[in-house]
Design an enzyme around this catalytic site. Structure first.
Site, PDB file in Angstrom:
ATOM      1  N   ASP A  74      -2.177  18.571  10.766  1.00  0.00           N
ATOM      2  CA  ASP A  74      -3.541  18.901  10.212  1.00  0.00           C
ATOM      3  C   ASP A  74      -4.340  19.033  11.759  1.00  0.00           C
ATOM      4  O   ASP A  74      -4.017  18.512  12.974  1.00  0.00           O
ATOM      5  CB  ASP A  74      -4.345  17.834   9.654  1.00  0.00           C
ATOM      6  CG  ASP A  74      -4.362  16.530  10.289  1.00  0.00           C
ATOM      7  OD1 ASP A  74      -3.387  16.087  10.894  1.00  0.00           O
ATOM      8  OD2 ASP A  74      -5.530  15.733  10.249  1.00  0.00           O
ATOM      9  N   GLU A  75      -5.424  19.621  11.677  1.00  0.00           N
ATOM     10  CA  GLU A  75      -6.282  19.899  13.072  1.00  0.00           C
ATOM     11  C   GLU A  75      -5.643  20.372  14.465  1.00  0.00           C
ATOM     12  O   GLU A  75      -5.901  19.607  15.307  1.00  0.00           O
ATOM     13  CB  GLU A  75      -7.205  18.845  13.116  1.00  0.00           C
ATOM     14  CG  GLU A  75      -8.191  18.565  11.548  1.00  0.00           C
ATOM     15  CD  GLU A  75      -9.159  17.448  11.903  1.00  0.00           C
ATOM     16  OE1 GLU A  75     -10.295  17.408  11.457  1.00  0.00           O
ATOM     17  OE2 GLU A  75      -8.791  16.351  12.597  1.00  0.00           O
TER      18      GLU A  75
END
Length: 912
Positions: free
Chosen positions: A570-571
């Site tokens: 993620d991210e």
């Protein structure tokens, strides 16, 4: 008087080493005089010689730091060049006990939001990395004058809405000396609530300027009057708790309430058809309530039956519990079924009376995946906390522990052959070279021995796995990659430097995670510019493979097979674009990667298949998983949906479920337990998806129909939203979102707690409990009032009408029963297990001189006291607390609070 003594001691210690003094009081317009006659006699004394360790320590002990949130209103806080942006202004006051002329010092502190501008020319604030900032005097610094406050105003990005935002443990640094924590910025513990107190933060008083995000923010501060209205539909009903089990079973048939079964003499267990180790933990929870094993106790038998089903499906965990006057029988096909049958038996017991009614309970879980995630990377949490969490998960029939052990801020698991991961990556201290530790973050302070540092040894982790196995809980390890990987990167950088210095170039490069020639400029969501693995290096994949293999070995040693591994994904920030290694890889690879923008997906796909080839199911967060080509992913993959429903998060959930992936709901506005319980700036936690996530909202969640929640919820600013679940196409006619396909659905739900703001085990428990019980309720039981999913697509909003009046009535009736069960029965069991759950704040109002009060969990005691003056004066110290039982005549200012079921802890008080 204490300040006088300490300040005198400081001057004396400086005088001993030959400091010179002269008259140089501050005349800055940014300085404010502070009343205090004990400081005035130092007005003509100035420290103008070199610091010593003793003088620095004394100065840090006496320096008063105050943090003040001023305004979030853009017109007041943003500059003229920021007409359409959101900004805030805050102030840091520094009040010195003595005069100091020189500026050879710096103060380091953690600041969640980036600083855009400093409003006092005497000081600069620069960001070091992540949230670590540095205050330093500029050339215009006029020095400190004793008792005179220097105010450092600054403009920040976005907003600050909580008194818990300003992080603790500011520390002062002087070259050549050990850093010293400024005492006034340390946390203290409230003796009655057991919670953290930030004495350096001024209380919020202005709802419009301090507690609103934007001009459209309609979320009301949850003062006592607001809570009173929220609780007003609840009725005190102890009888509702008698036969209530949390989580709610499929069916319960009470055959007699006139001849209750007495358990005060204990139980005599027949282990003939069950392994005693599989139910030992569940029996120990029963014993904690006073129901012990005894040869003269009531018979309790386990019956193995592979045909125990629910809705014609043989589900792991299904069971039947029969309670009769002559004995208790639990029938199940699996160990988890036996354990859950005992959990339901425990749930039926009232701690005040060890007796239950005769009945038959038939039960099975709604979802196979019933999970809880805990982040121990940002701030470390003890092995004992993990044990206690696992025990409570099993008590409420949760079965997946997602253990997040590596992120930017730390690496928390010992890995054989890579000692640097824990020798360096498990601790934060003031070493800006990061040769011995990571730099401080999240208010950790400058020292490696802080409680937020630490790691699990191999033996610790094996013990956690074995503890989980005994309670039918699967542990899912997670070391976030390729973003959120700063701790691993810095640890391997240190390993590289050490081995290169010894001349072992081959070993130095074996696990290198970055391209030293990469000039890419990027910033992660948490403001790091160096936290992403280089996905074009083969050494990166060698590192990942090594880590997974070593973790799998620990699982094997524990007898707890590694079934799932969560890669994070993620991210990921815009890294690699100027990496020579990546530019060369894109130009010359045979993997089908033709663009630098495809590298993130390439990493996830490659690692997912690497994990799958080991017989382990890969898992990742939904944003990273959405970047992949599903054709390149293993068919058996798990995705955690962390998209906000009011921001169309249901669309990605449906898209990934339609792929056939194991789709686990983790939606933040209802499943992130590091968010505040109520909309109050004193409540703990981050708040980017919601500022009010109490147990009732979690109970109201309709997970099988995500968009239908638009009929009962508002967005983060308390405004209605529309959830359009119809088919969407782009200009070329390509479908961009669509409803769930018939036969597709979700594998389960998972609660999350992220630890950026959670520094202790006590706060972690406060944030998880009692919300975890409602997580279990939604994961195990599908309520009849939930709106059925419309596979043809539908549009939901406040007036769309799918959530009928009758459904709403059923929801409120069931919540009333569950709230009474919590207040009259279940919270007492958490007390007995030493779980420091949140005691709710009390709803109250005064009408015609009468005090009316209520509470979210009827059954808990409420106390009030009358103050002779304002709520912030000393009247509270002498006023007597009285038990509230019914509307009562009052006068003056009123303080009100609740008490834990045990009577030992108090909830945070509110004022009227």
């Amino acid at each position: 008087m204490k300040k006088t003594i300490l300040a005198s001691a400081l001057l004396l210690s400086i005088g001993v080493v030959g400091c010179q003094y002269s008259s140089a009081p501050s005349t800055s317009d940014d300085a404010q005089s502070v009343n205090g006659s004990d400081l005035q006699h130092k007005a003509n004394q100035v420290i103008d010689s070199a610091w010593t360790q003793a003088s620095l320590k004394q100065f840090a002990a006496d320096l008063k730091v105050t943090y003040r949130m001023v305004t979030n209103v853009p017109e007041e806080s943003c500059s003229a060049t920021q007409p359409d942006e959101q900004c805030f202004i805050a102030e840091i006051d520094l009040t010195s006990p003595v005069n100091i002329a020189h500026g050879d010092w710096a103060i380091y502190f953690s600041q969640m939001r980036p600083v855009q501008a400093v409003l006092n020319p005497q000081f600069s604030i620069t960001r070091v990395q992540g949230d670590l900032h540095k205050i330093a005097p500029t050339e215009q610094f006029n020095g400190f004058s004793a008792g005179v406050t220097q105010r450092i105003g600054f403009r920040g990005e976005l907003w600050q809405l909580s008194e818990t935002d300003p992080m603790p443990n500011y520390y002062i640094v002087v070259d050549g000396l050990e850093p010293v924590v400024i005492a006034s910025t340390q946390l203290s513990i409230d003796a009655e609530t057991g919670m953290e107190v930030r004495p350096y933060v001024e209380a919020f008083t202005d709802e419009k300027r301090q507690y609103r995000r934007t001009a459209t923010d309609n979320l009301a501060w949850s003062r006592a009057e607001v809570l009173f209205e929220a609780n007003n539909a609840l009725e005190v009903n102890r009888a509702a708790a008698i036969n209530r089990i949390i989580p709610t079973p499929l069916s319960i048939s009470v055959s007699s309430s006139n001849t209750p079964v007495d358990l005060s003499q204990g139980i005599k267990v027949n282990y003939q058809q069950v392994d005693s180790s599989a139910v030992a933990a569940a029996l120990s929870r029963l014993a904690r309530l006073g129901v012990n094993q005894s040869d003269t106790g009531l018979s309790l038998a386990f019956v193995k039956n592979s045909k125990v089903t629910a809705n014609e499906q043989a589900l792991d965990g299904a069971y039947q519990l029969k309670v009769a006057v002559d004995g208790i029988t639990i029938t199940a096909a699996t160990d988890s079924g036996f354990s859950y049958g005992l959990a339901s038996l425990t749930a039926l017991i009232d701690t005040q009376e060890l007796s239950i009614n005769t009945m038959v309970v038939d039960d099975a879980p709604r979802y196979d995946f019933r999970g809880m995630h805990i982040d121990v990377a940002r701030n470390f949490h003890s092995k004992q906390l993990i044990f206690d969490l696992i025990d409570q998960m099993a008590a409420y029939k949760l079965n997946k522990l997602h253990l997040h052990m590596a992120d930017d801020e730390a690496w928390r698991l010992e890995i054989d052959g890579l000692p640097e991961l824990t020798e360096i990556g498990s601790k934060r201290c003031h070493d800006l070279t990061e040769s011995t530790c990571l730099i401080p973050q999240l208010g950790s302070g400058p020292f490696a021995d802080a409680s937020v540092n630490g790691f699990y040894s191999k033996a610790d982790y094996i013990a956690i796995l074995q503890y989980a196995s005994a309670r039918q809980v699967e542990v899912i390890p997670s070391m976030d990659m390729p973003g959120h990987s700063r701790a691993a990167i810095k640890s391997m950088d240190a390993r590289y430097r050490k081995l290169m210095a010894s001349g072992d170039n081959k070993a130095a490069n074996e696990y290198l995670l970055t391209d030293p020639n990469d000039t890419t400029v990027y910033s992660s969501v948490q403001y790091y510019n160096d936290n992403t693995l280089n996905v074009c290096l083969e050494s990166t994949y060698h590192f990942v493979d090594k880590v997974i293999d070593e973790i799998a070995k620990l699982h094997q040693q524990a007898g707890h097979p590694l079934k799932r591994y969560h890669i994070g994904a993620d991210e990921t920030a815009g890294a690699w674009k100027q990496s020579p290694q990546c530019l060369d890889f894109v130009a010359n690879n045979d993997k089908g990667v033709t663009s630098i923008d495809d590298l993130g997906a390439y990493f996830i796909e490659r690692v997912a298949n690497m994990v799958s080839a080991k017989g382990i199911e890969p898992a990742g967060w939904s944003d990273g998983m959405s970047h992949t080509n599903p054709d390149n992913m293993p068919a058996k993959s798990q995705t955690n949906i962390w998209d906000v429903i009011s921001h169309h998060g249901y669309q990605r959930a449906h898209s990934q479920a339609n792929l056939g992936w194991d789709t686990v709901l983790s939606n933040p506005e209802v499943l992130y337990f590091d968010f505040p319980y109520e909309a109050d700036p004193k409540e703990h936690g981050y708040y980017w998806a919601t500022r009010a996530l109490n147990s009732q909202k979690l109970f109201s969640f309709m997970p099988d129909n995500l968009p239908a929640n638009a009929e009962q919820w508002n967005d983060i600013e308390n405004n209605p939203f529309t959830a359009d679940d119809s088919v969407k196409k782009d200009d070329q006619g390509k479908v961009t979102s669509a409803p769930l396909q018939p036969g597709k659905g979700f594998s389960g739900i998972q609660g999350q707690i992220w630890s950026e703001t959670i520094r202790s085990d006590e706060v972690a428990e406060y944030m998880m409990f009692p919300r975890l019980l409602m997580l279990a309720e939604k994961a195990w039981h599908k309520a009849k009032w939930e709106v059925p999913y419309q596979y043809q697509g539908a549009v939901y909003h406040k007036d769309s009408g799918y959530f009928s009046a009758d459904m709403r009535k059923q929801q409120q009736q069931q919540w009333n029963d569950i709230a009474n069960t919590l207040g009259h029965k279940e919270l007492a069991k958490l007390d007995m297990a030493n779980i420091e759950y949140r005691v709710p704040t009390v709803g109250a109002k005064i009408e015609d001189g009468l005090l009316y009060a209520n509470i979210a969990f009827p059954g808990l005691k409420i106390e009030y006291r009358q103050l002779s003056g304002n709520s912030d004066n000393n009247a509270a110290e002498t006023a007597q607390w009285l038990e509230y039982q019914a509307p009562v005549k009052v006068s003056g200012n009123i303080e009100i609070r609740a008490i834990s079921a045990s009577g030992k802890r108090k909830g945070r008080s509110l004022f009227l």
